[in-house]
Design a protein around this motif. Sequence first.
Motif, PDB file in Angstrom:
ATOM      1  N   ALA A   1       0.739  -1.192   0.011  1.00 29.02           N
ATOM      2  CA  ALA A   1       0.095  -0.051   0.106  1.00 29.02           C
ATOM      3  C   ALA A   1       0.816   1.273   0.286  1.00 29.02           C
ATOM      4  O   ALA A   1       0.461   2.349  -0.568  1.00 29.02           O
ATOM      5  N   ALA A   2       1.848   1.145   0.586  1.00 24.94           N
ATOM      6  CA  ALA A   2       2.897   2.235   0.731  1.00 24.94           C
ATOM      7  C   ALA A   2       3.188   2.601  -0.562  1.00 24.94           C
ATOM      8  O   ALA A   2       3.556   3.678  -1.168  1.00 24.94           O
ATOM      9  N   ILE A   3       3.849   1.308  -1.343  1.00 22.71           N
ATOM     10  CA  ILE A   3       4.485   1.754  -2.665  1.00 22.71           C
ATOM     11  C   ILE A   3       3.434   2.236  -3.628  1.00 22.71           C
ATOM     12  O   ILE A   3       3.606   3.185  -4.512  1.00 22.71           O
TER      13      ILE A   3
ATOM     14  N   ALA B   1       3.253   7.573   2.042  1.00 21.06           N
ATOM     15  CA  ALA B   1       3.294   6.293   1.809  1.00 21.06           C
ATOM     16  C   ALA B   1       2.986   5.704   3.287  1.00 21.06           C
ATOM     17  O   ALA B   1       2.264   4.465   3.380  1.00 21.06           O
ATOM     18  N   LEU B   2       3.576   6.140   4.368  1.00 19.51           N
ATOM     19  CA  LEU B   2       3.437   5.839   5.568  1.00 19.51           C
ATOM     20  C   LEU B   2       1.992   5.661   5.960  1.00 19.51           C
ATOM     21  O   LEU B   2       1.194   4.962   6.866  1.00 19.51           O
ATOM     22  N   GLN B   3       1.247   6.941   5.636  1.00 19.61           N
ATOM     23  CA  GLN B   3      -0.269   7.139   5.827  1.00 19.61           C
ATOM     24  C   GLN B   3      -0.903   5.984   5.225  1.00 19.61           C
ATOM     25  O   GLN B   3      -1.890   5.725   5.605  1.00 19.61           O
ATOM     26  N   SER B   4      -0.553   5.802   3.746  1.00 25.91           N
ATOM     27  CA  SER B   4      -1.246   4.569   3.138  1.00 25.91           C
ATOM     28  C   SER B   4      -1.189   3.349   3.927  1.00 25.91           C
ATOM     29  O   SER B   4      -2.244   2.606   4.020  1.00 25.91           O
ATOM     30  N   ALA B   5       0.301   2.935   4.611  1.00 26.94           N
ATOM     31  CA  ALA B   5       0.386   1.696   5.253  1.00 26.94           C
ATOM     32  C   ALA B   5      -0.782   1.821   6.524  1.00 26.94           C
ATOM     33  O   ALA B   5      -1.156   0.742   7.006  1.00 26.94           O
ATOM     34  N   ALA B   6      -0.663   2.880   7.235  1.00 23.48           N
ATOM     35  CA  ALA B   6      -1.422   2.980   8.464  1.00 23.48           C
ATOM     36  C   ALA B   6      -2.911   2.865   8.434  1.00 23.48           C
ATOM     37  O   ALA B   6      -3.526   2.219   9.170  1.00 23.48           O
ATOM     38  N   ALA B   7      -3.444   3.235   7.027  1.00 24.15           N
ATOM     39  CA  ALA B   7      -4.798   3.051   6.581  1.00 24.15           C
ATOM     40  C   ALA B   7      -5.109   1.421   6.590  1.00 24.15           C
ATOM     41  O   ALA B   7      -6.287   1.220   6.950  1.00 24.15           O
TER      42      ALA B   7
ATOM     43  N   LEU C   1       4.377  -0.584  14.676  1.00 23.98           N
ATOM     44  CA  LEU C   1       5.176   0.715  14.815  1.00 23.98           C
ATOM     45  C   LEU C   1       5.600   1.024  13.142  1.00 23.98           C
ATOM     46  O   LEU C   1       6.211   0.026  12.492  1.00 23.98           O
ATOM     47  N   LEU C   2       5.347   2.000  12.630  1.00 27.23           N
ATOM     48  CA  LEU C   2       5.682   2.487  11.049  1.00 27.23           C
ATOM     49  C   LEU C   2       6.795   3.545  11.100  1.00 27.23           C
ATOM     50  O   LEU C   2       6.684   4.383  11.897  1.00 27.23           O
ATOM     51  N   SER C   3       7.725   3.430  10.281  1.00 26.41           N
ATOM     52  CA  SER C   3       8.545   4.546  10.324  1.00 26.41           C
ATOM     53  C   SER C   3       9.255   4.356   8.965  1.00 26.41           C
ATOM     54  O   SER C   3       9.162   3.223   8.212  1.00 26.41           O
ATOM     55  N   GLY C   4       9.721   5.646   8.425  1.00 27.41           N
ATOM     56  CA  GLY C   4      10.584   5.701   6.984  1.00 27.41           C
ATOM     57  C   GLY C   4      11.737   6.699   7.295  1.00 27.41           C
ATOM     58  O   GLY C   4      12.186   6.703   8.415  1.00 27.41           O
ATOM     59  N   GLY C   5      12.622   6.956   6.393  1.00 27.07           N
ATOM     60  CA  GLY C   5      13.748   7.476   6.470  1.00 27.07           C
ATOM     61  C   GLY C   5      14.860   6.785   5.556  1.00 27.07           C
ATOM     62  O   GLY C   5      14.700   5.575   5.000  1.00 27.07           O
ATOM     63  N   GLU C   6      15.966   7.192   5.882  1.00 31.79           N
ATOM     64  CA  GLU C   6      17.354   6.497   5.102  1.00 31.79           C
ATOM     65  C   GLU C   6      18.368   6.565   6.330  1.00 31.79           C
ATOM     66  O   GLU C   6      18.952   7.311   6.618  1.00 31.79           O
TER      67      GLU C   6
END
Length: 423
Positions: free
Chosen positions: A19-21, A258-264, A311-316
């Motif tokens: 979903a994030a992608i 993208a994270l918001q889509s995964a959260a949904a 727990l969702l997170s992003g970044g590099e």
Amino acid sequence: MATWTNKTAQAVLLEMFNAAIKSADPHAALMDALPEKPKGRCIVVGAGKASAAMAAALEAAWPDVALSGVVVTRYGHAVPTRQIRIIEAAHPVSDSMSEVASMLILESVKNLTPDDLVIALISGGGSALMALPRTGITLADKQAVNKALLRSGATIQEMNAVRKHFSDIKGGRLALAALPAKVVTLVISDVPGDNPEDIASGPTVPDSSTLEQVRVILSRYHIDLPEHVSRVLCERRATVSAADIQADVRMIATPSKALQSAAAIAERMGITPLILGDALEGESAQLGIMMAGIARSVKHHGLPVKTPAVLLSGGETTVTIGKGSAKRGGRNTEFLLSLANTLAGEEQIWAMAGDSDGIDGTEDAAGAFVCPDSLFRAREREINAKQMLDEHDSYTFFAMLNDLIKTGPTLTNVNDIRAILIV
């Protein structure tokens, strides 16, 4: 879900990842950000792992507009286009096609008028894919510095600050070459903070970095330059400022979305999502230790969120190799192996992490899964998880457990997606 197994947990985590992608699909994201059609010519340029897919989306959106131009993407990421030329080049270290593509891109924006429009399609990876060394610096020089930066643990912002001062196309110089035409930049962000200067080293936006900052970065990471490269770098030149170019930048997809889509997806399944941030940085292994602590707090104390939760997170993050040797790995699998070692078989906690472009580092996997029994299965096969983490051999660890996630190129890039499921 009444009964959680590795199979069900992995399916849930993979649905969130997908979903994030999907939220960053160029065809959907680009439609609402297009400028007015030009009176004159429309030249399309771009660089990044998603740039070819963005070019195809633009052609589909504007079938009545004559388009031309050049876009460069990573090997294996090209898609068919009718009018815009697609070139493939190397990532994360530039090759000769990166230089060829840069020259062709600059050639395509010559002799334009104020009635002409340049659409720049920019996404993560563009800095390596569009490499045009300054006069006096060779591509081999740039490759050597880039390799040293990649091994050093430098952040993407630091790496791109250096790259801009070695380049004749980055740091706003592409937009400068396109004057007096209007330049509109459509961006799929893959960097913490979504600063357009940092995405593909900002070829169409003003550059706020300085030569002094570059010298500090090179010194901090003990990167020595050949004498002739240092001499060129000392030849001061004006950076491209806001007074030089008018930057019209439109973010069409970001890590936050993208994270918001995964959260949904999580909410739909009755799982409480907690987004910890879309811009987490630092060493991959250290982040794994920290995230394990948060996951345990959720499981045992219901803090900061009650189970079932994700727990969702992003970044590099970064993986510092230094001058030592490394085996096979990427920042996502390194994070996961550190997480697994720290959790030490804690029950009812699963995790996945993957690069949204489908390639973790230079490997053929996007990322991997961690399960409560990952270390147990490793010991059964006489695999030493701690030693493999020390050797930066995380890809091999998860390959031996058959827990890699292989999507192939996704043709987009909003950086890493990490999800830890606690039930």
